[in-house]
Design a protein around this motif. Structure first.
Motif, PDB file in Angstrom:
ATOM      1  N   ILE A 109       0.902  -1.190  -0.062  1.00  0.00           N
ATOM      2  CA  ILE A 109      -0.093   0.215   0.013  1.00  0.00           C
ATOM      3  C   ILE A 109       0.845   1.347   0.016  1.00  0.00           C
ATOM      4  N   PHE A 110       1.935   1.162   0.818  1.00  0.00           N
ATOM      5  CA  PHE A 110       2.891   2.383   0.648  1.00  0.00           C
ATOM      6  C   PHE A 110       3.531   2.678  -0.640  1.00  0.00           C
ATOM      7  N   ALA A 111       3.785   1.435  -1.349  1.00  0.00           N
ATOM      8  CA  ALA A 111       4.759   1.703  -2.666  1.00  0.00           C
ATOM      9  C   ALA A 111       3.669   2.081  -3.599  1.00  0.00           C
ATOM     10  N   ILE A 112       2.416   1.748  -3.779  1.00  0.00           N
ATOM     11  CA  ILE A 112       1.544   2.117  -4.794  1.00  0.00           C
ATOM     12  C   ILE A 112       0.875   3.387  -4.731  1.00  0.00           C
ATOM     13  N   ASN A 113       0.878   4.019  -3.070  1.00  0.00           N
ATOM     14  CA  ASN A 113       0.401   5.229  -2.802  1.00  0.00           C
ATOM     15  C   ASN A 113       1.530   6.344  -3.224  1.00  0.00           C
ATOM     16  N   ARG A 118       0.834  10.008  -3.782  1.00  0.00           N
ATOM     17  CA  ARG A 118       0.258   9.979  -2.268  1.00  0.00           C
ATOM     18  C   ARG A 118      -1.099  10.674  -2.387  1.00  0.00           C
ATOM     19  N   PRO A 119      -2.092  10.040  -3.046  1.00  0.00           N
ATOM     20  CA  PRO A 119      -3.451  10.323  -2.898  1.00  0.00           C
ATOM     21  C   PRO A 119      -4.108  10.142  -1.413  1.00  0.00           C
ATOM     22  N   LEU A 120      -3.500   9.148  -0.728  1.00  0.00           N
ATOM     23  CA  LEU A 120      -4.161   8.894   0.456  1.00  0.00           C
ATOM     24  C   LEU A 120      -3.186   9.098   1.616  1.00  0.00           C
ATOM     25  N   THR A 121      -3.605   9.307   2.864  1.00  0.00           N
ATOM     26  CA  THR A 121      -2.817   9.513   3.873  1.00  0.00           C
ATOM     27  C   THR A 121      -2.654   8.401   4.455  1.00  0.00           C
ATOM     28  N   LYS A 122      -1.712   8.165   5.529  1.00  0.00           N
ATOM     29  CA  LYS A 122      -1.327   6.998   6.272  1.00  0.00           C
ATOM     30  C   LYS A 122      -2.724   6.573   6.808  1.00  0.00           C
ATOM     31  N   HIS A 123      -3.390   7.330   7.558  1.00  0.00           N
ATOM     32  CA  HIS A 123      -4.662   6.893   8.326  1.00  0.00           C
ATOM     33  C   HIS A 123      -5.819   6.518   7.374  1.00  0.00           C
ATOM     34  N   GLU A 124      -5.707   6.894   6.192  1.00  0.00           N
ATOM     35  CA  GLU A 124      -6.672   6.212   5.032  1.00  0.00           C
ATOM     36  C   GLU A 124      -6.176   4.893   4.567  1.00  0.00           C
ATOM     37  N   LEU A 125      -4.797   4.720   4.389  1.00  0.00           N
ATOM     38  CA  LEU A 125      -4.318   3.603   4.095  1.00  0.00           C
ATOM     39  C   LEU A 125      -4.191   2.237   5.037  1.00  0.00           C
ATOM     40  N   PHE A 150       2.955   3.357  10.476  1.00  0.00           N
ATOM     41  CA  PHE A 150       3.283   4.666  11.138  1.00  0.00           C
ATOM     42  C   PHE A 150       4.664   4.692  11.697  1.00  0.00           C
ATOM     43  N   GLY A 151       5.346   3.531  11.817  1.00  0.00           N
ATOM     44  CA  GLY A 151       6.637   3.612  12.882  1.00  0.00           C
ATOM     45  C   GLY A 151       6.461   3.736  14.191  1.00  0.00           C
ATOM     46  N   GLY A 152       7.343   3.416  14.933  1.00  0.00           N
ATOM     47  CA  GLY A 152       7.205   3.687  16.441  1.00  0.00           C
ATOM     48  C   GLY A 152       6.304   3.145  17.140  1.00  0.00           C
ATOM     49  N   PHE A 153       5.887   3.278  18.320  1.00  0.00           N
ATOM     50  CA  PHE A 153       4.814   2.858  19.213  1.00  0.00           C
ATOM     51  C   PHE A 153       3.192   3.202  18.601  1.00  0.00           C
ATOM     52  N   THR A 154       2.358   2.438  18.574  1.00  0.00           N
ATOM     53  CA  THR A 154       0.933   2.934  18.253  1.00  0.00           C
ATOM     54  C   THR A 154       0.239   2.064  19.177  1.00  0.00           C
ATOM     55  N   LEU A 155      -0.964   2.774  19.544  1.00  0.00           N
ATOM     56  CA  LEU A 155      -2.194   2.199  20.572  1.00  0.00           C
ATOM     57  C   LEU A 155      -3.337   2.340  19.674  1.00  0.00           C
ATOM     58  N   ILE A 156      -4.031   1.099  19.390  1.00  0.00           N
ATOM     59  CA  ILE A 156      -5.146   0.809  18.922  1.00  0.00           C
ATOM     60  C   ILE A 156      -6.267   1.271  19.877  1.00  0.00           C
ATOM     61  N   LYS A 157      -6.757   2.589  19.878  1.00  0.00           N
ATOM     62  CA  LYS A 157      -7.735   2.934  21.080  1.00  0.00           C
ATOM     63  C   LYS A 157      -9.186   2.253  20.712  1.00  0.00           C
ATOM     64  N   SER A 304      11.224   4.526  14.057  1.00  0.00           N
ATOM     65  CA  SER A 304      10.323   5.764  14.093  1.00  0.00           C
ATOM     66  C   SER A 304       9.798   5.982  12.900  1.00  0.00           C
ATOM     67  N   GLU A 305      10.177   5.429  11.524  1.00  0.00           N
ATOM     68  CA  GLU A 305       9.898   5.959  10.317  1.00  0.00           C
ATOM     69  C   GLU A 305       8.614   5.042   9.713  1.00  0.00           C
ATOM     70  N   GLY A 306       8.659   3.876   9.918  1.00  0.00           N
ATOM     71  CA  GLY A 306       7.684   3.150   9.166  1.00  0.00           C
ATOM     72  C   GLY A 306       8.345   2.675   7.859  1.00  0.00           C
ATOM     73  N   PRO A 307       7.629   2.276   6.912  1.00  0.00           N
ATOM     74  CA  PRO A 307       8.192   1.998   5.416  1.00  0.00           C
ATOM     75  C   PRO A 307       8.924   3.306   4.833  1.00  0.00           C
ATOM     76  N   VAL A 308       9.921   2.883   4.104  1.00  0.00           N
ATOM     77  CA  VAL A 308      10.796   3.936   3.429  1.00  0.00           C
ATOM     78  C   VAL A 308      11.091   3.611   1.976  1.00  0.00           C
ATOM     79  N   VAL A 309      11.247   4.581   1.214  1.00  0.00           N
ATOM     80  CA  VAL A 309      11.755   4.431  -0.285  1.00  0.00           C
ATOM     81  C   VAL A 309      13.196   4.202  -0.172  1.00  0.00           C
ATOM     82  N   LEU A 310      13.615   3.280  -0.949  1.00  0.00           N
ATOM     83  CA  LEU A 310      14.901   2.689  -1.168  1.00  0.00           C
ATOM     84  C   LEU A 310      15.459   3.109  -2.295  1.00  0.00           C
ATOM     85  N   GLU A 311      16.686   3.814  -2.219  1.00  0.00           N
ATOM     86  CA  GLU A 311      17.558   4.421  -3.580  1.00  0.00           C
ATOM     87  C   GLU A 311      17.749   3.050  -4.263  1.00  0.00           C
TER      88      GLU A 311
END
Length: 311
Positions: A109-113, A118-125, A150-157, A304-311
């Motif tokens: 989902i990150f790659a296609i976005n 980037r038509p969608l935000t991470k929250h929308e993805l 999102f990277g880092g620590f997340t809480l599913i409220k 802390s970054e989540g997915p990244v683009v590799l050169e």
């Protein structure tokens, strides 16, 4: 769409973080998945190759997590006429409790976005990644896909409505040990009790609140005291050979906390410094080898970054 191809990295994750069953997770820098994605003239999503899976993952785009997520996003955006070719490289073990399917879903989902501008935000993805998780393990929870994305620590409220909170990321090292034993995710979920005693629930709520508070305050002592589980770990740890011995060794040698990563069999521990983490990892690997159990070890800071683009 100026770019026609992209290569991305998507991280492994530690779900539950001991006390937060199905609601807490964090990402790590190693291991993870790499995905090459290319836009093509021929419509349709195609998996050209998968490496590192020992032939276990399906190449059928409707049955594979990475491609199913991509197809879902293209449907949502009204771009089903696009052609997409995928090459997935699994750089992490399957069925390890490290969020293997989540890493693949998030990579897709990150790659296609990215390629679509980037038509969608991470929250929308996020819901699209959860669809992939449901395809892989029958349960669309977010405690792996959210930190991977999102990277880092997340809480599913909450799940209805879906609400994910990004928590502060302390300066910590995570030591991961994957013993070569089989603990299928579905089996690990089935042995969990459906009802818990109120007194146990109260202890668990206190630990979850303490862990979240510790992250905000960067209180490492409180973090360690909060990484305790009276509901799930006592049952699941039975499936992991030498779990109690490994936990005792880690805590006696500088670990802030020790627990099961996701549904296991991978175990993890958190440290203030790299030296303690390396020492314990090597000690535990040698200890398991004496017991006739081989293992993979990984050491990284919390990602802390989540997915990244590799050169």
């Amino acid at each position: 769409m100026s770019k026609r191809s992209i290569r991305v990295f998507s991280p492994a994750t530690v779900a539950n973080v001991v006390c937060g069953f199905d609601i807490l997770g964090f990402a790590v820098n190693e291991p993870g998945d790499e995905l090459y994605m290319e836009l093509c003239d021929e419509p349709g999503v195609v998996i050209a190759s998968i490496e590192g899976d020992e032939g276990k993952l399906p190449l059928d785009p409707d049955k594979n997590t990475v491609s199913a997520c991509v197809k879902s996003i293209l449907r949502h955006l009204g771009k089903e006429d696009l052609g997409v070719k995928l090459k997935l490289t699994k750089k992490m073990p399957l069925g390890s409790g490290l969020g293997s399917s989540s890493a693949s879903a998030v990579a897709g989902i990150f790659a296609i976005n990215e390629l679509l501008g980037r038509p969608l935000t991470k929250h929308e993805l996020l819901p699209f990644a959860m669809e992939g998780e449901a395809l892989a393990c029958g349960h669309g929870h977010a405690d792996n896909v959210a930190p991977a994305l999102f990277g880092g620590f997340t809480l599913i409220k909450s799940y209805e409505p879906l609400e994910v909170i990004q928590l502060p990321v302390p300066d910590l090292y995570c030591a991961l040990l994957y013993p070569h034993v089989d603990v299928p995710t579905r089996d690990a979920r089935q042995i969990i009790r459906s009802k818990v005693a109120l007194k146990d629930a109260v202890v668990q709520w206190g630990n979850i609140a303490g862990l979240v508070s510790a992250l905000y305050q960067h209180d490492y002592d409180l973090l360690g005291r909060s990484m305790k589980d009276v509901i799930v770990e006592p049952v699941r740890s039975i499936l992991i050979p030498e779990f109690d011995s490994m936990k005792q060794q880690a805590l006696a040698n500088g670990a802030l906390g020790f627990g099961i990563s996701g549904s296991g069999p991978t175990v993890f521990s958190l440290y203030r410094n790299k030296e303690d983490a390396e020492k314990v990892l090597n000690q535990l690997k040698a200890f398991l080898k004496e017991k006739g159990i081989e293992s993979n070890i990984y050491l990284s800071k919390v990602n802390s970054e989540g997915p990244v683009v590799l050169e």
